[in-house]
Design a protein around this motif. Structure first.
Motif, mmCIF file in Angstrom:
data_model
loop_
_atom_site.group_PDB
_atom_site.id
_atom_site.type_symbol
_atom_site.label_atom_id
_atom_site.label_comp_id
_atom_site.label_asym_id
_atom_site.label_seq_id
_atom_site.Cartn_x
_atom_site.Cartn_y
_atom_site.Cartn_z
ATOM 1 N N ALA A 1 0.882 -1.242 0.025
ATOM 2 C CA ALA A 1 0.169 0.163 -0.020
ATOM 3 C C ALA A 1 0.985 1.276 -0.038
ATOM 4 O O ALA A 1 0.474 2.647 -0.372
ATOM 5 N N LEU B 1 1.214 3.321 -3.136
ATOM 6 C CA LEU B 1 0.272 4.184 -3.543
ATOM 7 C C LEU B 1 0.494 5.334 -3.011
ATOM 8 O O LEU B 1 0.562 6.458 -3.728
ATOM 9 N N PHE C 1 -7.992 11.007 -5.149
ATOM 10 C CA PHE C 1 -7.104 10.315 -5.899
ATOM 11 C C PHE C 1 -7.466 8.761 -5.755
ATOM 12 O O PHE C 1 -7.291 8.084 -6.684
ATOM 13 N N TYR C 2 -7.282 8.315 -4.143
ATOM 14 C CA TYR C 2 -7.480 6.841 -4.108
ATOM 15 C C TYR C 2 -8.925 6.456 -3.762
ATOM 16 O O TYR C 2 -9.196 5.689 -2.809
ATOM 17 N N PRO D 1 -11.140 4.670 -5.029
ATOM 18 C CA PRO D 1 -11.570 3.413 -4.892
ATOM 19 C C PRO D 1 -10.983 2.535 -3.796
ATOM 20 O O PRO D 1 -11.642 1.596 -3.083
ATOM 21 N N PHE D 2 -9.806 2.809 -3.502
ATOM 22 C CA PHE D 2 -9.168 2.133 -2.487
ATOM 23 C C PHE D 2 -9.763 2.345 -1.039
ATOM 24 O O PHE D 2 -10.080 1.547 -0.139
ATOM 25 N N ARG E 1 -12.984 3.145 -0.744
ATOM 26 C CA ARG E 1 -14.138 2.357 -0.877
ATOM 27 C C ARG E 1 -13.895 0.910 -0.475
ATOM 28 O O ARG E 1 -14.545 0.329 0.413
ATOM 29 N N ALA E 2 -12.750 0.251 -0.841
ATOM 30 C CA ALA E 2 -12.465 -0.998 -0.874
ATOM 31 C C ALA E 2 -12.175 -1.460 0.522
ATOM 32 O O ALA E 2 -12.293 -2.441 1.266
ATOM 33 N N MET E 3 -11.506 -0.448 1.388
ATOM 34 C CA MET E 3 -11.000 -0.528 2.624
ATOM 35 C C MET E 3 -11.832 0.302 3.510
ATOM 36 O O MET E 3 -11.281 0.560 4.692
#
Lengths: 613, 304
Positions: free
Chosen positions: A408, A411, A547-548, A550-551, A553-555
């Motif tokens: 991670a 990122l 920027f992140y 989606p990340f 949301r996933a986490m």
């Protein structure tokens, strides 16, 4: 005269002189800053062995000597300290109260030297306090939200210091001595209650400075809001004093071998610190904040390496500590250069500085590659040793957590480079120039150092192995200049790796850059293929916001966990409790009469019990 | 000494060429197979070579800066570099290259080197879709690396070595491929491979049907050609790595082609019948069954 004392004197005299010189002339002040910063470097590396120094004051024996582990950290103090001071001259130009700033800077460098050479607990604690206070004064130097940031920092530091003081008093009552060495010897004979209590108190004290979860919440704000010239030292070196203390306590007290659960708890705390700090680093929009969270995450790896405590993981921990000092200092200097030249550190505002600040970009890129642990730079060596040692010592789930945070970390590494240097150019930053030479020199110095350690990590591993063999109680720790070997006996040759990477890169870079019949022509980044819809001059298609996403949301479940909220709840609870107790003191005479009456009634009710005794 | 250097160079060239040609044919085959599934005729299997020749012949007129020019070189470092550390065939049957240093954890890091370098190059183009693609790719990587690393940790624990050639040797000594010795590790790694190969439903980085821009449209000529070649080499690297780690390597090139192509078909055919995930769905997918299999794989390696 004793060379240790001379080094200490240079720093403390520098503090006073620079404050005095500031009253007279700025040039004199800058000369003193550079001299007093560089002299200890020359002194430190020219003296083959330091002799001990002992004296007696106020009934306590003070004993100063530079141990072999302290030697490594002292090297970091003098080198990063000197580089930050040189950098500060350009960076701090035009700010007020510079005498005060440099005085505290020198005080914290001197106190760190003092901590590292203290062989007795009394001077250790005194220097520790000087370090805390001098760093506090610089944290609040900018005057931004001092109440919140400075108070949190000093509150946690004070808690840590009192924990340490309690432990020192306990040691004194138990052993009758205030020497580290007597304590290490006597520790095995103490009752298990004392063993546990003293270790917890010490780890609490050191954990605050090493930003170990759950004691880390001061770090992100304090790192990002002190002047960047100081943060290079603050995050790069000062946090390592906590690491140094942890290493002493974990290894010298045999906590790893005798208290397995204890060391596991610390190792997991380190890993969780690394994972959570990493995911918070990558949603920051301010580069200073991003780097601050990243520091906390990197310290997590170091703590894990030390707490696991096998020869290789300890080596990895100390190696990473040194390397983190180098690359994080470089990165904070980059952040400072951007702040100085472009006027902001907000990644939502910054745009494409790569063509304006190419050397700063190269420093940032090299430091980021080292941070991400990508071969062939130095960071890879530490990461490799940490993984191999964790797998080799059967910490297989710990290694997964570490691996998660380290993946991670790519990122935020990309976010840092992209957010500042890449993307679409904007008129607003057209005037930005490369950082001044005095700022570039320290930055490029670290760049070279990071490239060299990638192929020859032995420069750092040598002293680390020496410290482990002589003084830390490890036996037969091997090291080589550019070969790494794991517990299974497999080895990798870093010189081979570096050669392959460099040769392949050069071959293809030449292939790509050597121009054909016609050269390519530079066009601005607004001239892009955009599905047939050209970018108008007033548009900017830079991608910075969310920027992140989606990340995130996933986490989402991980982001719900916030240590600062827990502390917030505790402090809210305390506030309301004290609000309640304050009501008892109403200021009304009648109410107090009631209290007196109530007290007498209680006495009467319990009079039987009281008199019969 | 001089002869050694020439042999090493020859080995590097032959291995790279082999990887390049095989990879290009696999990409051609994938286009052909996809076309047939979709009831099209499809391009010939050597179409990618024609594309590459065309691209190399083209001039590049414009660029956005030197980082963009260097981007594809980073990709090549990752592809050719990792190829040097992976045994192509079993011991003694092919050039050794640098397999003595072929440490699996080192390789994990070398394999991301290229995409990060390319990401910097893509970032400098100023095309917003480049950066969007990078964030998607990195996020997806955080997803699939976890089961993949778990599978690797299980293998390391099982064979007590981190060297790929040694893992290969150990499989020969025991006579059992590790995909049977620790099937859970193989399943975890295979599911992770779906993300690594970036076919549907994990083609969120390129997103071919919705993003008609990004690095592909900003780079032309030999830059795009280099990206394509590195893609071919890298596909071969990943396939050979899987065959070495889980399927006992290969004794000759024919066996290697059968094994690698069989492996290649799995993500390819899986992708043909699947639509595209959103990024967060992809990450959650990898933290579901693949991670569970990874945990089982580690426990199996420890206790069995």
């Amino acid at each position: 005269m004793n060379s240790l004392v001379i080094m200490l004197l240079i720093y403390f005299a520098g503090a006073i002189l620079v404050y005095a010189a500031n009253k007279f002339s700025a040039v004199l002040r800058d000369v003193i800053v550079v001299l007093a910063g560089l002299l200890p470097v020359a002194l430190f590396f020219s003296i083959p062995a330091f002799e001990a120094f002992q004296f007696r004051i106020a009934g306590f024996d003070l004993f100063w000597d530079l141990g072999s582990l302290a030697y490594i950290f002292e090297a970091l103090v003098v080198v990063v300290g000197a580089a930050s001071l040189v950098y500060a001259i350009s960076y701090m130009k035009g700010k007020k109260n510079l005498g005060y700033f440099y005085m505290n800077f020198f005080l914290s460098l001197g106190s760190m030297t003092g901590i590292l050479m203290s062989q007795d607990l009394i001077s250790f604690f005194i220097f520790w306090e000087i370090m805390t206070w001098s760093s506090y004064f610089i944290v609040v130097f900018n005057g931004y939200k001092t109440n919140k940031i400075g108070l949190t920092y000093i509150f946690f530091s004070a808690l840590g210091a009192y924990a340490m003081l309690t432990a020192i008093v306990m040691i004194n009552t138990q052993t009758g001595s205030t020497m580290w060495n007597d304590f290490f010897i006597a520790f095995a004979g103490m009752s298990s209650h004392y063993q546990l209590l003293i270790s917890i108190l010490f780890i609490f004290g050191f954990g605050v400075k090493a930003a170990m979860m759950p004691l880390h919440i001061w770090a992100a704000d304090a790192y990002s809001h002190s002047p960047m010239a100081y943060t290079a030292t603050f995050s790069g070196v000062l946090s390592k004093m906590g690491v140094y203390g942890l290493a002493l306590v974990m290894i010298k007290l045999a906590l790893v071998s005798n208290h397995f659960v204890f060391s596991q708890v610390i190792a997991w705390l380190g890993a969780v610190t690394a994972a959570l700090a990493t995911i918070y680093a990558l949603i920051q929009k301010d580069i200073r904040k991003l780097l601050a969270y990243s520091s906390v995450a990197q310290l997590g790896y170091i703590i894990t390496g030390i707490a696991v405590g096998t020869a290789m993981s300890f080596m990895a921990g100390i190696y990473l500590a040194v390397l983190h000092g180098l690359f994080k200092a470089a990165l904070f200097m980059v952040a400072g250069a951007v702040e100085k030249q472009a006027g902001t550190t907000d990644m939502h505002k910054l745009r494409a500085l790569i063509r304006k600040m190419p050397l700063t970009f190269i420093t940032a890129m090299v430091a980021i590659i080292a941070l991400a642990g990508i071969p062939p730079l130095g960071g890879f060596v530490g990461k490799w040793m940490l993984y191999e040692s964790l797998i080799g010592s059967n910490h297989y789930f710990l290694v997964i957590v570490i691996f998660f945070s380290s993946t991670a970390a790519f990122l935020y590494a990309y976010r840092f480079l992209y957010g500042i240097f890449l993307g679409q150019e904007e008129e607003e930053f057209a005037h930005v120039k490369e950082a001044p030479l005095m700022m570039l020199i320290p930055m490029l110095f670290f760049t070279v150092l990071l490239i060299v350690t990638g192929t020859f990590p032995g420069i750092i591993l040598g002293p680390v192995a020496n410290a482990m063999n002589h003084g830390m109680g490890f036996r037969g720790v091997q090291w080589e200049m550019s070969v790494l070997t794991n517990v299974y006996g497999d080895s990798i040759h870093l010189s081979v790796i570096s050669t392959i990477v460099v040769v392949v890169f050069i071959v293809f870079a030449l292939f790509l850059i050597l121009k054909g019949r016609k050269g390519t022509r530079y066009v601005t980044t607004k001239d892009i293929a955009n599905s047939g819809e050209p970018v108008r001059p007033e548009d900017n298609y830079h991608f910075a916001l969310d920027f992140y996403k989606p990340f995130e949301r996933a986490m989402a479940p991980l982001y719900r966990f916030k240590m600062s909220e827990i502390y917030g709840n505790i402090s809210d609870g305390l506030v309301s409790f004290f609000q309640f107790t304050r009501r008892l003191y109403s200021g009304n005479g009648q109410t107090y009469v009631y209290y007196v009456l109530l007290f007498i009634v209680i006495l009467l009710v319990f009079s039987n019990q009281l008199i019969n005794r | 000494m001089m002869g050694d250097i020439w042999m090493t160079l020859l080995g590097v060239l032959v291995t790279t060429l082999l990887a390049f040609v095989t990879g290009m044919f696999y990409m051609g085959a994938s286009r052909k197979i996809t076309a047939r599934v979709q009831n099209r005729v499809g391009p010939p299997i050597y179409q990618n070579f024609l594309d590459l020749i065309k691209l190399q012949a083209k001039d590049t007129a414009i660029h956005h800066g030197w980082m963009q020019l260097l981007g594809p070189a980073f990709l090549m470092v990752s592809a050719v570099g990792s190829l040097m550390f992976i045994p192509v065939l079993n011991k003694g049957l092919f050039f050794e290259n640098f397999t003595a240093d072929g440490d699996i954890i080192f390789l994990l890091y070398l394999m991301v080197f290229g995409s990060l370098g390319m990401a910097l190059g893509a970032g400098q183009t100023g095309n917003p879709n480049s950066a969007i693609g990078v964030t998607r790719g990195l996020t997806q990587m955080v997803g699939f690396e976890i089961p993949w690393v778990m599978a690797i940790v299980a293998l390391i624990l099982q064979y007590h070595t981190t060297n790929i050639a040694e893992i290969l040797e150990a499989q020969h000594r025991s006579g059992v491929w590790s995909m049977f010795a620790n099937p859970y590790a193989f399943i975890a790694a295979l599911l992770a491979a779906f993300g690594m190969f970036r076919y549907s439903p994990f083609d969120i980085v390129g997103a071919p049907a919705e993003l008609a821009s990004g690095p592909v449209s900003e780079n032309g000529g030999k830059f795009l050609g280099t990206m394509m070649s590195s893609h071919a080499v890298f596909a071969f690297v990943k396939l050979v790595l899987y065959v070495d780690l889980f399927m006992g390597g290969a004794d000759n090139l024919v066996e290697l082609v059968i094994k690698t192509f069989g492996l290649y078909l799995i993500p390819l055919t899986y992708g043909m019948v699947n639509p595209r995930y959103r990024t967060e769905q992809a990450v959650r997918y990898f933290y579901g069954w693949p991670t569970l299999f990874g945990i089982i794989a580690i426990l199996y390696a420890v206790f069995y």
